[in-house]
Write an enzyme that holds these catalytic residues in place. Structure first.
Site, short mmCIF file in Angstrom:
data_model
loop_
_atom_site.label_atom_id
_atom_site.label_comp_id
_atom_site.label_asym_id
_atom_site.label_seq_id
_atom_site.Cartn_x
_atom_site.Cartn_y
_atom_site.Cartn_z
N ASP A 7 0.88 -1.17 0.00
CA ASP A 7 0.00 0.00 0.00
C ASP A 7 0.91 1.22 0.00
O ASP A 7 1.47 1.58 1.03
CB ASP A 7 -0.90 -0.01 1.24
CG ASP A 7 -1.85 1.18 1.28
OD1 ASP A 7 -2.23 1.68 0.20
OD2 ASP A 7 -2.21 1.61 2.39
N GLU A 66 -1.26 -1.29 -4.88
CA GLU A 66 -2.53 -0.60 -5.08
C GLU A 66 -2.34 0.63 -5.95
O GLU A 66 -1.37 1.36 -5.81
CB GLU A 66 -3.12 -0.20 -3.72
CG GLU A 66 -4.54 0.31 -3.81
CD GLU A 66 -5.16 0.52 -2.45
OE1 GLU A 66 -6.02 -0.28 -2.06
OE2 GLU A 66 -4.77 1.49 -1.76
N ASP A 138 -2.25 0.86 7.27
CA ASP A 138 -1.58 0.69 5.98
C ASP A 138 -1.13 -0.75 5.78
O ASP A 138 -1.18 -1.29 4.67
CB ASP A 138 -0.38 1.64 5.87
CG ASP A 138 -0.80 3.10 5.87
OD1 ASP A 138 -1.81 3.43 5.22
OD2 ASP A 138 -0.13 3.92 6.53
#
Length: 176
Positions: A7, A66, A138
């Site tokens: 992430d 992502e 996260d």
């Protein structure tokens, strides 16, 4: 087979590694990388070095990152894009295939709803990876990205093929 989920973030970059054997998912590790320094170049270098250590230490077989979304703050979006570049570069430099997923796709894959709240994502990550202790939001997102990629690989039959290759008797390492 081990899958690394990332992430991306300039200040905090979440990462998570899971082990995939058939339809079974198991937590390996997760964490948050905090960039050091005040200048952009220092922060990017810090992310690069720390993420390189994660990849070397956990030896993933695949990675997923992502996608970022564009918001009204163009400068912030550009900086996040640069951190995302590090997130793509490090696993690619280690010879891994790197997949990319939109946030809504990750949420739909893990929770079943594309517009799920962060709390719902964290809850489903904990359900799918029993006993996991999340290093933060996260890291939870990174594990969700890894789970999403594992589901994608399972649907394509790649997990079985990789597990056979890695466990082959010709001396390749075994998958845990």
């Amino acid at each position: 087979m081990r899958v690394l989920g990332i992430d991306p973030g300039l200040r905090n970059l979440g990462w998570g590694v899971i082990s995939v054997q058939g339809s079974r998912l198991r937590h390996v590790a997760n964490g948050q990388i905090r960039s050091e320094g005040s200048e952009l170049a220092q922060r990017l270098l810090s992310l690069y070095r720390q993420l390189t250590e994660v990849v070397a230490g956990h030896a993933p077989d695949a990675a997923a990152v992502e996608h970022t979304f564009v918001n009204k703050d163009a400068t912030g979006t550009l900086k996040l894009g640069q951190a995302r570049g590090i997130a793509l570069l490090v696993p690619a430099a280690a010879g891994l295939e790197v997949a990319e997923y939109a946030p809504n796709h990750v949420k739909k894959s893990v929770v079943g709803v594309g517009h799920a709240a962060k709390e719902q994502v964290q809850h489903m990550v904990k359900l799918q990876l029993p006993g996991v202790v999340l290093a933060g939001a996260d890291a939870a997102d990174a594990l969700a990205i890894a789970i999403c990629h594992a589901h994608h690989l399972q649907s394509r039959g790649k997990v079985v093929a990789v597990n056979r290759t890695v466990a082959a008797p010709d001396g390749l390492r075994s998958v845990s």
